[in-house]
Design a protein around this motif. Structure first.
Motif, PDB file in Angstrom:
ATOM      1  N   THR A   8       0.834  -1.204   0.000  1.00  0.00           N
ATOM      2  CA  THR A   8       0.000   0.000   0.000  1.00  0.00           C
ATOM      3  C   THR A   8       0.866   1.250   0.000  1.00  0.00           C
ATOM      4  O   THR A   8       0.603   2.217  -0.733  1.00  0.00           O
ATOM      5  N   ARG A   9       1.922   1.259   0.808  1.00  0.00           N
ATOM      6  CA  ARG A   9       2.841   2.409   0.825  1.00  0.00           C
ATOM      7  C   ARG A   9       3.521   2.579  -0.523  1.00  0.00           C
ATOM      8  O   ARG A   9       3.730   3.699  -0.992  1.00  0.00           O
ATOM      9  N   TYR A  10       3.894   1.459  -1.148  1.00  0.00           N
ATOM     10  CA  TYR A  10       4.540   1.546  -2.461  1.00  0.00           C
ATOM     11  C   TYR A  10       3.602   2.145  -3.504  1.00  0.00           C
ATOM     12  O   TYR A  10       4.040   2.879  -4.389  1.00  0.00           O
ATOM     13  N   CYS A  11       2.328   1.829  -3.419  1.00  0.00           N
ATOM     14  CA  CYS A  11       1.386   2.293  -4.438  1.00  0.00           C
ATOM     15  C   CYS A  11       0.877   3.707  -4.183  1.00  0.00           C
ATOM     16  O   CYS A  11       0.591   4.455  -5.123  1.00  0.00           O
ATOM     17  N   PHE A  45       6.004   4.633  -5.272  1.00  0.00           N
ATOM     18  CA  PHE A  45       6.852   5.309  -4.287  1.00  0.00           C
ATOM     19  C   PHE A  45       7.797   4.273  -3.686  1.00  0.00           C
ATOM     20  O   PHE A  45       7.396   3.486  -2.824  1.00  0.00           O
ATOM     21  N   LEU A  46       9.026   4.257  -4.191  1.00  0.00           N
ATOM     22  CA  LEU A  46      10.001   3.294  -3.703  1.00  0.00           C
ATOM     23  C   LEU A  46      10.525   3.703  -2.332  1.00  0.00           C
ATOM     24  O   LEU A  46      10.312   4.831  -1.871  1.00  0.00           O
ATOM     25  N   CYS A  62      10.405   7.512   0.902  1.00  0.00           N
ATOM     26  CA  CYS A  62       9.359   7.766  -0.089  1.00  0.00           C
ATOM     27  C   CYS A  62       9.998   8.409  -1.319  1.00  0.00           C
ATOM     28  O   CYS A  62      10.220   9.622  -1.347  1.00  0.00           O
ATOM     29  N   VAL A  63      10.306   7.589  -2.316  1.00  0.00           N
ATOM     30  CA  VAL A  63      10.991   8.067  -3.523  1.00  0.00           C
ATOM     31  C   VAL A  63      10.013   7.992  -4.696  1.00  0.00           C
ATOM     32  O   VAL A  63       9.782   6.911  -5.251  1.00  0.00           O
ATOM     33  N   TYR A 119      11.513  11.190  -9.751  1.00  0.00           N
ATOM     34  CA  TYR A 119      11.138  12.590  -9.946  1.00  0.00           C
ATOM     35  C   TYR A 119      10.805  13.192  -8.576  1.00  0.00           C
ATOM     36  O   TYR A 119      10.690  12.503  -7.576  1.00  0.00           O
ATOM     37  N   GLY A 120      10.644  14.483  -8.553  1.00  0.00           N
ATOM     38  CA  GLY A 120      10.391  15.153  -7.285  1.00  0.00           C
ATOM     39  C   GLY A 120      11.703  15.531  -6.615  1.00  0.00           C
ATOM     40  O   GLY A 120      12.779  15.050  -6.964  1.00  0.00           O
TER      41      GLY A 120
END
Length: 609
Positions: free
Chosen positions: A118-121, A245-246, A257-258, A279-280
């Motif tokens: 869930t955090r990755y998505c 979000f890697l 959170c990449v 990105y970001g």
């Protein structure tokens, strides 16, 4: 029966993923309670909406929240009749309920994986309205892929949570790396992509991973997630780009959170190319991400009424909000109108909240505390909006590169076309246990894992080829589960026998030169006295320390515990599982393990495994 239901802070169902058997079961309960008409039995999936789930499970979730808020003693699990079990988890204010007819330990592990996926998505804005259906669909695909592959007992990668490494000769490996380097250089020159990765998988085995200098190194969990993502999307013939979000390596300040665009391309001969573009602004994204967890911690303190913990929690929140505002000024110098308005509203809400906290710590008036608690939800929503818009300001440069990524994939496919068939055959028989029988008599299977890189080497499980057919897959699954139990008790070496086989497990640490590092701690005594991972997480709950990459990076935490004075990137963690025939002695198994590691090191060559 198997399923996952997620509730927000208001106990509304924001996500559910239930298999057919569990859907039928819940539908029958709903009909019995009068929540659904009897006609719903013919089409339970369409009749079972979020409102029905809410009415059935709300009492359990409400009780869970009360136990957590008022007593700081939330339920970990519930065991019901007929092997029907439920386990609970919480992430950023969302309650996760995992349901299944498997052992509590396995269900807890699957829940941890579900929360990590869930955090990755979603990143920090879990189940946010801005994310839309695309992220929800991606999460469902990844969850189904993980659980299907794990339950099928075909892929060892999902069992030990590591990416299988494909071994090829140095010349071929050099050719592949040069090709991927050229691809990254093209992205850098034509698109200005300074932070990018390129991964080439052959039949779900990792052949090569190339990265630009400025890219954040991938964590072991990132590799496994990308493997799950590639497999989950493999049924789609068209090119596919998704935003995820890697995690990044734990020792980097910008990890956690990449934001990354992952472009998945299916090439010829079972090849899959993954092109990753970060990105970001990493300091900004990381700061906002950490603020979410600190903010959730202070929300939990308010709910528990813990006055002593309130001031340090506020000071931590103040520090992270200050970092976020500083990062906004530094990295988002050119803001569009919507972003500018969002920053102003966020700053205003924070100033209002900060003043109320300052007044409260002077007088400790109950009325001020009520006002603070009533203002926190709006502040959370502003932070979510800030997170989403800060990414939107940065990904515009990435969007127009998607066509270029497709062209890059076509170039890679053309350059490696002559090697495609060979690589496909090599991946089908990457490592054969037959090659080890003469030097290691009695050895029937092994799994060698580098936990620091998240890669593994093991013979493929083929039931038709001797001696692989001697090892039932269930034996390997049972072995891994058993050793995890001992590892959680601090045992890094385990050996035992049954009527047929001799099993051995080893975990050890090495420095960068390959020298053995001896842990000064008695892990067994330490775990018994203090536990492991029991200091509490940002939600105020104790995390379950489960060996693996996805639920939490257990091995990096373990290395940090054993060697606190060493930088985490200077400690490597290895695991070795061996299965011998039962006639093999313990002394022989240990000697085989030592020589097996040396043999594999020679086989891998200059590239460190």
């Amino acid at each position: 029966m198997n399923g996952l239901i997620v509730f927000n802070s208001a106990n509304d169902v924001v996500y559910h993923n239930l298999n057919a058997a569990l859907t039928d079961k819940i539908c029958n309960i709903a009909i019995t309670q009068g929540l659904l008409p009897v006609a719903s039995r013919t089409a339970p999936a369409s009749a079972l909406d979020s409102n029905v789930l809410l009415q059935i499970f709300s009492p359990i979730i409400s009780s869970q929240r009360i136990m957590h808020c008022q007593f700081d003693n939330a339920y970990a699990s519930l065991q019901c009749e007929n092997g029907f079990n439920l386990v609970f988890g919480e992430l950023l204010g969302f309650s996760f309920l995992k349901i299944g007819q498997i052992e509590i330990e396995q269900l807890t592990r699957q829940l941890g994986v579900a929360m990590t996926l869930t955090r990755y998505c979603y990143g920090a804005n879990l189940f946010g309205a801005q994310a839309g259906l695309m992220q929800q669909e991606l999460l469902t695909q990844c969850l189904n892929c993980y659980e299907t592959q794990l339950c099928s007992k075909e892929e060892q990668a999902y069992l030990v949570e590591a990416m299988p490494k494909l071994l090829v000769n140095p010349e071929l490996k050099r050719t592949v790396h040069i090709t991927l380097d050229a691809t990254l250089e093209q992205l850098r020159q034509s698109g200005g992509q300074q932070r990018a990765h390129a991964l080439l998988l052959i039949s779900h085995k990792l052949l090569a991973l190339n990265s630009t200098r400025q890219a954040l190194p991938l964590a072991p969990a990132d590799l496994l997630f990308l493997a799950i993502l590639a497999r989950a999307l493999q049924t789609q013939k068209s090119l596919r780009a998704v935003a995820v979000f890697l995690q990044g390596v734990s020792y980097d300040a910008n990890s956690g959170c990449v934001p990354t665009i992952v472009h998945v391309s299916r090439l010829h001969g079972h090849q899959v190319l993954l092109q990753l573009i970060e990105y970001g602004h990493m300091p900004l994204t990381s700061s906002i991400y950490d603020t979410f967890f600190v903010l959730q911690r202070i929300v939990a303190v308010h709910q528990q009424g813990d006055a002593d913990a309130l001031k340090p929690a506020y000071e931590s929140l103040e520090s992270f909000v200050s970092q976020t505002l500083t990062a906004l000024k530094r990295y988002l110098k050119q803001k569009h109108e919507e972003m500018d308005n969002c920053v102003k509203k966020f700053t205003a809400r924070w100033e209002n909240l900060r003043k109320m906290y300052v007044e409260f710590f002077k007088s400790f008036e109950r009325e001020l505390l009520v006002r603070i608690e009533s203002n926190l939800p709006a502040f959370v929503e502003e932070l979510k909006q800030l997170f989403t818009l800060s990414l939107a300001c940065c990904d515009s440069a990435s969007n127009h590169q998607l066509d270029q990524l497709g062209d890059s994939a076509a170039v890679v496919e053309a350059k490696l076309l002559e090697l495609a068939e060979f690589l496909a055959v090599k991946a089908a028989r990457n490592i054969s246990i037959d090659a080890y029988l003469e030097d290691f008599p009695g050895l029937v299977h092994f799994v060698y894992v580098n936990r620091s890189t998240g890669q593994m080497l093991a013979p493929d499980l083929r039931q038709n080829d001797p001696p692989s057919k001697l090892v039932p897959k269930s034996k390997l699954w049972q072995m891994v589960e058993l050793t995890r139990g001992y590892l959680k008790k601090g045992q890094t070496t385990v050996m035992w026998k049954d009527r047929t086989f001799h099993y051995s497990y080893f975990l050890w640490f090495e420095d960068l030169s390959g020298g053995i590092l001896k842990c000064p701690l008695d892990l067994q005594q330490h775990f018994l006295s203090t536990g492991f991972g029991g200091n509490g997480n940002a939600n105020g709950q104790k995390p379950t320390a489960e060996p693996g990459a996805l639920p939490m990076d257990y091995y990096s935490e373990l290395a940090e515990l054993c060697f606190p004075k060493l930088s985490p990137n200077k400690v490597r963690v290895y695991e070795l599982y061996c299965i011998h025939l039962g006639l093999v002695t313990a002394t022989c198994a240990v000697e085989h393990a030592r020589r097996l590691v040396a043999t594999i090191s020679d086989l891998v060559g200059e590239e460190t495994f």
